[in-house]
Enzyme design. Sequence first.
Site, PDB file in Angstrom:
ATOM      1  N   ASP A  46       0.834  -1.204   0.000  1.00  0.00           N
ATOM      2  CA  ASP A  46       0.000   0.000   0.000  1.00  0.00           C
ATOM      3  C   ASP A  46       0.871   1.258   0.000  1.00  0.00           C
ATOM      4  O   ASP A  46       1.646   1.490   0.942  1.00  0.00           O
ATOM      5  CB  ASP A  46      -0.886  -0.074   1.266  1.00  0.00           C
ATOM      6  N   GLY A  72      -5.232   3.437  -7.878  1.00  0.00           N
ATOM      7  CA  GLY A  72      -5.455   3.675  -9.308  1.00  0.00           C
ATOM      8  C   GLY A  72      -4.584   4.756  -9.933  1.00  0.00           C
ATOM      9  O   GLY A  72      -4.757   5.094 -11.107  1.00  0.00           O
ATOM     10  N   ASP A 132     -10.830   3.865  -1.059  1.00  0.00           N
ATOM     11  CA  ASP A 132     -11.431   2.872  -0.159  1.00  0.00           C
ATOM     12  C   ASP A 132     -12.954   2.812  -0.276  1.00  0.00           C
ATOM     13  O   ASP A 132     -13.625   3.834  -0.359  1.00  0.00           O
ATOM     14  CB  ASP A 132     -11.075   3.205   1.296  1.00  0.00           C
TER      15      ASP A 132
HETATM   16  C1  GAL Z   1      -5.601   2.111   2.991  1.00  0.00           C
HETATM   17  C2  GAL Z   1      -6.061   0.968   2.121  1.00  0.00           C
HETATM   18  C3  GAL Z   1      -7.010   0.121   2.942  1.00  0.00           C
HETATM   19  C4  GAL Z   1      -6.267  -0.393   4.168  1.00  0.00           C
HETATM   20  C5  GAL Z   1      -5.648   0.760   4.959  1.00  0.00           C
HETATM   21  C6  GAL Z   1      -4.733   0.275   6.079  1.00  0.00           C
HETATM   22  O1  GAL Z   1      -4.761   2.921   2.263  1.00  0.00           O
HETATM   23  O2  GAL Z   1      -6.682   1.451   0.967  1.00  0.00           O
HETATM   24  O3  GAL Z   1      -7.499  -0.938   2.165  1.00  0.00           O
HETATM   25  O4  GAL Z   1      -5.278  -1.294   3.770  1.00  0.00           O
HETATM   26  O5  GAL Z   1      -4.895   1.603   4.126  1.00  0.00           O
HETATM   27  O6  GAL Z   1      -4.170   1.290   6.818  1.00  0.00           O
END
Ligand code: GAL
Length: 371
Positions: free
Chosen positions: A123, A166, A187
Amino acid sequence: MIGLTPALGWNSWNAFGLTVNDQKVRVAAKTMTDKLSAHGWTYVNMDDGWEAEFRTAAGEITPNKKFPDMKGLTDYVHSLGLKVGIYSSPGPQTCGGYLGSWQHEEQDAKTYGTWGIDYLKYDWCSYSQVTTSNPNLDDMKRPYQVMRVALDKISRDIMFSFCQYGMGDVWKWGAEIGGNSWRSTGDIEDTWSSMAGIGFKQTEDGPYAQPGHFNDPDMLVVGKVGWGDNQHNTRLSPDEQYTHISLWSLLSAPLLIGCDMGKLDKFTINLLTNDEVLAIDQDALGKSAQQLVKTDDYQLWFKDLEDGGKAVGIFNTSDKYQTIAINRNENGLAGYTKIRDVWQQKYIIADKNNYTAKVAPHGVVLVKFSK
Ligand code: GAL
């Protein structure tokens, strides 16, 4: 090559957020074996919140006290015949403020290998702080390439799931740099506007889905969700949940259940164990459906299947019942004589030229046409 069909599994985030712990993962794994794995569900994925505050003196990442024995946990999940996923960021910190893999990529890949990890969600998060302020395409690719190289050096196959929402039309280059899937959106939340807003927008990325490389419109919001200690039943209505699962399956999306698995109710289990619906998601051609008709009230999405059939989602996006007709001489349906209602698992007798479905508000009729 691995991940020829999209992952079917569970991820801790939409249920527990940063409160995930060893016990919750074990419950998810046990429930998966008891109730879901016969239908293909396999991955048990820890999201953010497992990492210790500091690395060891040797620079190794370790779990925090919520995960007293990571190897013990992965052994347990494997002993049930399932696979295990983990989460990290190419930045110094994850989105939840935990340790990321920045400048420790090879070491972390090795550690994952030692633990027996099978899936990595990677991420972007704080990587923004260590790259240029206006990253170009090369800058966006770089952290994923670095981890790809690190994963290739260990003797374990790990599914690689990109999460960078994306940016830079990741669907155009995700496959080329070795991603098994890539998030195509921000999200998701358990509301109609979020789920439908994301799902029905997956048009541009569709043509890039292929075996081993899939668009990921984010995890499922069915069952009890909550992103923390207080879960609530998804705010999607039952019909909206049918739409969610039907659309994600038509898109060949990874299906990652985002709920508290210890509290699976009957409706949610039924929703997640319809083999004919799952077969559409898991179809070996690995194509994404195309949106061929879009009006203010409804949409038709068509997906080519390996056996020559076509799966069609008839989606009512309005607030009222709609009677929606499909002309069987259009949209490549000529010669397709059989129609099967996929959720109900039964053949439908229809007029020669038109097939007409009555579809509930925000609901779907999912059918398969074959010759
Ligand atoms: C976001 C991600 C989520 C989750 C979260 C965890 O950026 O899109 O799906 O993983 O971080 O902190």
